[in-house]
Motif scaffolding. Structure first.
Motif, PDB file in Angstrom:
ATOM      1  N   GLY A 148       0.764  -1.247  -0.177  1.00 40.31           N
ATOM      2  CA  GLY A 148      -0.037   0.093  -0.003  1.00 40.31           C
ATOM      3  C   GLY A 148       0.790   1.187  -0.002  1.00 40.31           C
ATOM      4  O   GLY A 148       0.649   2.429  -0.659  1.00 40.31           O
ATOM      5  N   LEU A 149       1.950   1.297   0.739  1.00 40.87           N
ATOM      6  CA  LEU A 149       3.050   2.486   0.878  1.00 40.87           C
ATOM      7  C   LEU A 149       3.404   2.562  -0.496  1.00 40.87           C
ATOM      8  O   LEU A 149       3.487   3.882  -1.005  1.00 40.87           O
ATOM      9  CB  LEU A 149       3.785   2.315   1.920  1.00 40.87           C
ATOM     10  N   VAL A 150       4.028   1.691  -1.181  1.00 39.84           N
ATOM     11  CA  VAL A 150       4.766   1.731  -2.448  1.00 39.84           C
ATOM     12  C   VAL A 150       3.736   2.366  -3.594  1.00 39.84           C
ATOM     13  O   VAL A 150       3.829   3.130  -4.394  1.00 39.84           O
ATOM     14  CB  VAL A 150       5.401   0.496  -2.804  1.00 39.84           C
ATOM     15  N   THR A 151       2.319   1.673  -3.423  1.00 35.19           N
ATOM     16  CA  THR A 151       1.411   2.095  -4.415  1.00 35.19           C
ATOM     17  C   THR A 151       1.035   3.495  -4.071  1.00 35.19           C
ATOM     18  O   THR A 151       0.820   4.343  -5.122  1.00 35.19           O
ATOM     19  CB  THR A 151       0.159   1.261  -4.105  1.00 35.19           C
ATOM     20  N   GLY A 152       0.729   4.019  -2.911  1.00 36.49           N
ATOM     21  CA  GLY A 152       0.697   5.449  -2.735  1.00 36.49           C
ATOM     22  C   GLY A 152       1.768   6.338  -3.235  1.00 36.49           C
ATOM     23  O   GLY A 152       1.579   7.561  -3.732  1.00 36.49           O
ATOM     24  N   VAL A 153       3.082   6.100  -2.935  1.00 37.11           N
ATOM     25  CA  VAL A 153       4.223   6.902  -3.667  1.00 37.11           C
ATOM     26  C   VAL A 153       4.065   6.799  -4.977  1.00 37.11           C
ATOM     27  O   VAL A 153       4.269   7.932  -5.566  1.00 37.11           O
ATOM     28  CB  VAL A 153       5.455   6.199  -2.865  1.00 37.11           C
ATOM     29  N   LEU A 154       4.023   5.563  -5.723  1.00 41.62           N
ATOM     30  CA  LEU A 154       4.179   5.653  -7.136  1.00 41.62           C
ATOM     31  C   LEU A 154       2.837   6.289  -7.684  1.00 41.62           C
ATOM     32  O   LEU A 154       2.867   6.974  -8.636  1.00 41.62           O
ATOM     33  CB  LEU A 154       3.881   4.279  -7.510  1.00 41.62           C
ATOM     34  N   SER A 155       1.661   6.437  -6.975  1.00 40.04           N
ATOM     35  CA  SER A 155       0.274   6.814  -7.327  1.00 40.04           C
ATOM     36  C   SER A 155       0.479   8.534  -7.343  1.00 40.04           C
ATOM     37  O   SER A 155       0.149   9.348  -8.378  1.00 40.04           O
ATOM     38  CB  SER A 155      -0.778   6.649  -6.677  1.00 40.04           C
ATOM     39  N   ALA A 156       1.232   8.945  -6.434  1.00 40.08           N
ATOM     40  CA  ALA A 156       1.560  10.432  -6.304  1.00 40.08           C
ATOM     41  C   ALA A 156       2.928  10.856  -7.486  1.00 40.08           C
ATOM     42  O   ALA A 156       3.076  12.061  -7.363  1.00 40.08           O
ATOM     43  CB  ALA A 156       2.102  10.696  -4.827  1.00 40.08           C
ATOM     44  N   SER A 157       3.499  10.060  -7.985  1.00 42.84           N
ATOM     45  CA  SER A 157       4.727  10.240  -8.969  1.00 42.84           C
ATOM     46  C   SER A 157       4.190  11.031 -10.037  1.00 42.84           C
ATOM     47  O   SER A 157       4.893  12.191 -10.333  1.00 42.84           O
ATOM     48  CB  SER A 157       5.322   9.162  -9.211  1.00 42.84           C
ATOM     49  N   SER A 158       3.127  10.734 -10.413  1.00 43.52           N
ATOM     50  CA  SER A 158       2.776  11.679 -11.706  1.00 43.52           C
ATOM     51  C   SER A 158       2.436  13.077 -11.166  1.00 43.52           C
ATOM     52  O   SER A 158       2.725  14.001 -12.012  1.00 43.52           O
ATOM     53  CB  SER A 158       1.127  11.049 -12.255  1.00 43.52           C
ATOM     54  N   HIS A 159       1.846  13.479 -10.301  1.00 40.10           N
ATOM     55  CA  HIS A 159       1.626  14.537  -9.595  1.00 40.10           C
ATOM     56  C   HIS A 159       2.559  15.333  -9.017  1.00 40.10           C
ATOM     57  O   HIS A 159       2.971  16.670  -9.382  1.00 40.10           O
ATOM     58  CB  HIS A 159       0.741  14.734  -8.485  1.00 40.10           C
ATOM     59  N   LEU A 160       3.733  14.432  -8.697  1.00 46.17           N
ATOM     60  CA  LEU A 160       5.188  15.072  -8.270  1.00 46.17           C
ATOM     61  C   LEU A 160       5.897  15.501  -9.686  1.00 46.17           C
ATOM     62  O   LEU A 160       6.511  16.553  -9.694  1.00 46.17           O
ATOM     63  CB  LEU A 160       5.960  14.045  -7.670  1.00 46.17           C
ATOM     64  N   GLY A 161       5.836  14.713 -10.838  1.00 50.02           N
ATOM     65  CA  GLY A 161       6.348  15.324 -12.010  1.00 50.02           C
ATOM     66  C   GLY A 161       5.771  16.538 -12.395  1.00 50.02           C
ATOM     67  O   GLY A 161       6.573  17.532 -13.061  1.00 50.02           O
ATOM     68  N   GLN A 162       4.282  16.721 -12.424  1.00 52.01           N
ATOM     69  CA  GLN A 162       3.895  18.112 -12.725  1.00 52.01           C
ATOM     70  C   GLN A 162       4.239  19.042 -11.934  1.00 52.01           C
ATOM     71  O   GLN A 162       4.702  20.236 -12.604  1.00 52.01           O
ATOM     72  CB  GLN A 162       2.195  17.905 -12.515  1.00 52.01           C
ATOM     73  N   MET A 163       4.458  18.818 -10.684  1.00 58.75           N
ATOM     74  CA  MET A 163       4.891  20.018  -9.860  1.00 58.75           C
ATOM     75  C   MET A 163       6.524  20.219  -9.985  1.00 58.75           C
ATOM     76  O   MET A 163       6.782  21.574  -9.963  1.00 58.75           O
ATOM     77  CB  MET A 163       4.515  19.447  -8.272  1.00 58.75           C
ATOM     78  N   LEU A 164       7.190  19.459 -10.048  1.00 57.03           N
ATOM     79  CA  LEU A 164       8.572  19.380 -10.486  1.00 57.03           C
ATOM     80  C   LEU A 164       8.954  20.195 -11.739  1.00 57.03           C
ATOM     81  O   LEU A 164       9.810  21.154 -11.793  1.00 57.03           O
ATOM     82  CB  LEU A 164       9.528  18.126 -10.397  1.00 57.03           C
ATOM     83  N   PHE A 165       8.036  19.758 -12.772  1.00 57.61           N
ATOM     84  CA  PHE A 165       8.445  20.439 -14.176  1.00 57.61           C
ATOM     85  C   PHE A 165       7.746  21.793 -14.696  1.00 57.61           C
ATOM     86  O   PHE A 165       8.123  22.642 -15.298  1.00 57.61           O
ATOM     87  CB  PHE A 165       8.322  19.206 -15.164  1.00 57.61           C
ATOM     88  N   LEU A 166       6.491  22.003 -13.930  1.00 56.77           N
ATOM     89  CA  LEU A 166       5.524  22.955 -14.217  1.00 56.77           C
ATOM     90  C   LEU A 166       6.290  24.265 -13.991  1.00 56.77           C
ATOM     91  O   LEU A 166       6.231  25.274 -15.154  1.00 56.77           O
ATOM     92  CB  LEU A 166       4.440  22.930 -13.477  1.00 56.77           C
ATOM     93  N   PRO A 167       6.868  24.625 -12.969  1.00 55.56           N
ATOM     94  CA  PRO A 167       7.496  26.187 -12.841  1.00 55.56           C
ATOM     95  C   PRO A 167       8.789  26.313 -14.168  1.00 55.56           C
ATOM     96  O   PRO A 167       8.921  27.247 -14.569  1.00 55.56           O
ATOM     97  CB  PRO A 167       7.959  26.164 -11.495  1.00 55.56           C
ATOM     98  N   LEU A 168       9.682  25.105 -14.177  1.00 56.28           N
ATOM     99  CA  LEU A 168      10.644  25.090 -14.999  1.00 56.28           C
ATOM    100  C   LEU A 168      10.149  25.447 -16.407  1.00 56.28           C
ATOM    101  O   LEU A 168      10.890  25.966 -17.234  1.00 56.28           O
ATOM    102  CB  LEU A 168      11.501  23.935 -14.907  1.00 56.28           C
TER     103      LEU A 168
END
Length: 428
Positions: A148-168
């Protein structure tokens, strides 16, 4: 019997250091999801530059984003079946190559239909292979404990990509025009494709390891033939169960009340209250940051508590925060708005790990495919909310009615969550 005895003698009987390979696999899968997620932020940044350069209608440009969402949503269940046929590594590496090709071809396009083909179809297909369904397949094979923990982290990865790249990306488009950042993202996709080919493995048996936390060696299943046929067959079988419609219905509401309304209507809603676009975008980024944290926490809680109760709690919290938005939005960012944004962000993606867990619990090996179809329902809800939210704003002159309606639907989802059966589903 002899074959079984031989398997028992040759298979590992206890955890090996190689079992920790699961964390490397999870990290590489996360990198692929982050890279694919970055491409979802780009269409909104390209509308104005493409309109100015080519004099295309904004509707023509936006059509590419709509097609992308459709292919993104409906590729996932077929990708899950294809991974069982061709392997996770081949599908993930191929998906990144498809994304890179679509991005590079976009830089030499000359007509709107090419934008729809390259960004809508190619990138939509590629990114659709690397969704939360991909995360469900990886965790289902490589993890017993901490799933469950790994599923949660991987599920959040897409949003993390958006947040990391959006300002740049926004800064790069303003400073260097739109082509250099698109080419840069394509190169990132190529690099991640190589990373996937080198380090991702389809199954723990490929490296002679146990799933993380597993006590017994698990043989690699034979490649499943007829991926597309199986995907449709699983859908028809699942559609005869009440559990599927409950999961899909909750995910429709989830998509409508999260990215469907927020990613397309948040900035204009804040602007209605006098807030500058930059400040509104920063609040949207804050939602993304806390959604990543909330997904990880939700995954950790899914390992310990009934997923149905976690779903109900997430929808109730969301139902309380949405109608509070008109009361805290103003021309400036106030502490009350930050509190609402943080609380909303924590439950933004928190529904994903419980939904995945329930799909795996009820449908076993078909769980990732069933979740893929539920994720398609999520995208339908998101698309409908994006359009209807803007339409409601035109009709009523305010988003207040939108927040109220979405809040009510979240309460319906909260009531539906406990109705999911605790064990294997029955035909209904």
């Amino acid at each position: 019997m002899a074959q079984h005895a031989q398997t028992s003698l040759t298979a590992p009987t206890g955890p090996r250091p190689g079992s920790h390979r699961a964390w490397i696999v999870a990290a590489v899968a996360g990198a692929a999801i982050v890279a694919a997620g970055a491409f979802t932020t780009v269409p909104g940044l390209l509308i104005s530059p493409l309109h100015q350069e080519y004099a295309w209608d904004r509707g023509q440009i936006a059509l590419a984003a709509s097609v992308n969402m459709i292919f993104f949503g409906f590729t996932a269940p077929f990708a899950a079946a294809l991974m069982e046929r061709a392997g996770i590594r081949r599908v993930a590496a191929g998906a990144m190559l498809l994304i890179a090709a679509g991005a590079l071809l976009t830089t030499v396009m000359a007509a709107p239909w090419q934008l729809v083909t390259y960004w809508g179809v190619l990138i939509g297909l590629g990114s659709g292979c690397l969704t939360m369904t991909f995360a469900a397949v990886v965790t289902g094979r490589w993890f017993v404990r901490r799933r469950g923990l790994v599923t949660g982290v991987l599920s959040a990865s897409s949003h993390l990509g958006q947040m990391l790249f959006l300002p740049l990306l926004a800064w790069s488009v303003d400073r260097f025009d739109w082509r250099p950042p698109v080419v840069t993202l394509a190169l990132v996709a190529l690099a991640v494709s190589a990373l996937v080919a080198l380090f991702l493995r389809d199954h723990p048996a490929d490296v002679g390891a146990l799933p993380y936390g597993g006590e017994h060696f698990v043989a690699k299943p034979a490649p499943a033939r007829g991926a597309a046929r199986r995907t449709v067959t699983v859908l028809f079988a699942a559609a005869r169960t009440r559990t599927f419609w409950l999961l899909a219905g909750m995910f429709i509401i989830c998509g409508a009340s999260t990215n469907g309304i927020m990613w397309s209507n948040w900035v204009p809603a804040a602007h209605d209250h006098g807030m500058h676009a930059t400040a509104a975008a920063s609040m949207l980024s804050l939602i993304g940051v806390f959604s990543a944290l909330g997904a990880a926490v939700s995954g950790w809680l899914t390992d310990r508590f009934d997923p149905r109760h976690l779903l109900a709690c997430s929808f109730i919290i969301r139902a309380l925060t949405l109608p509070a938005l008109p009361m805290v939005l103003s021309s400036t960012v106030q502490p009350s708005l930050v509190v609402v944004v943080v609380v909303y962000g924590l439950v933004d993606v928190a529904t994903v790990p419980p939904i995945i867990a329930l799909a795996q619990r009820h449908y076993g090996g078909d769980g990732p495919i069933v979740f893929g179809w539920a994720n398609s329902a999520h995208q339908l809800g998101a698309g409908a909310s994006a359009f209807l939210g803007a339409t409601a704003r035109d009709l009523f002159g305010t988003y207040d009615v939108v927040w109220a309606v979405l809040s009510a639907t979240c309460l319906v989802a909260a009531l539906a969550a406990p109705a999911v059966r605790a064990g294997k589903t029955d035909r209904g």
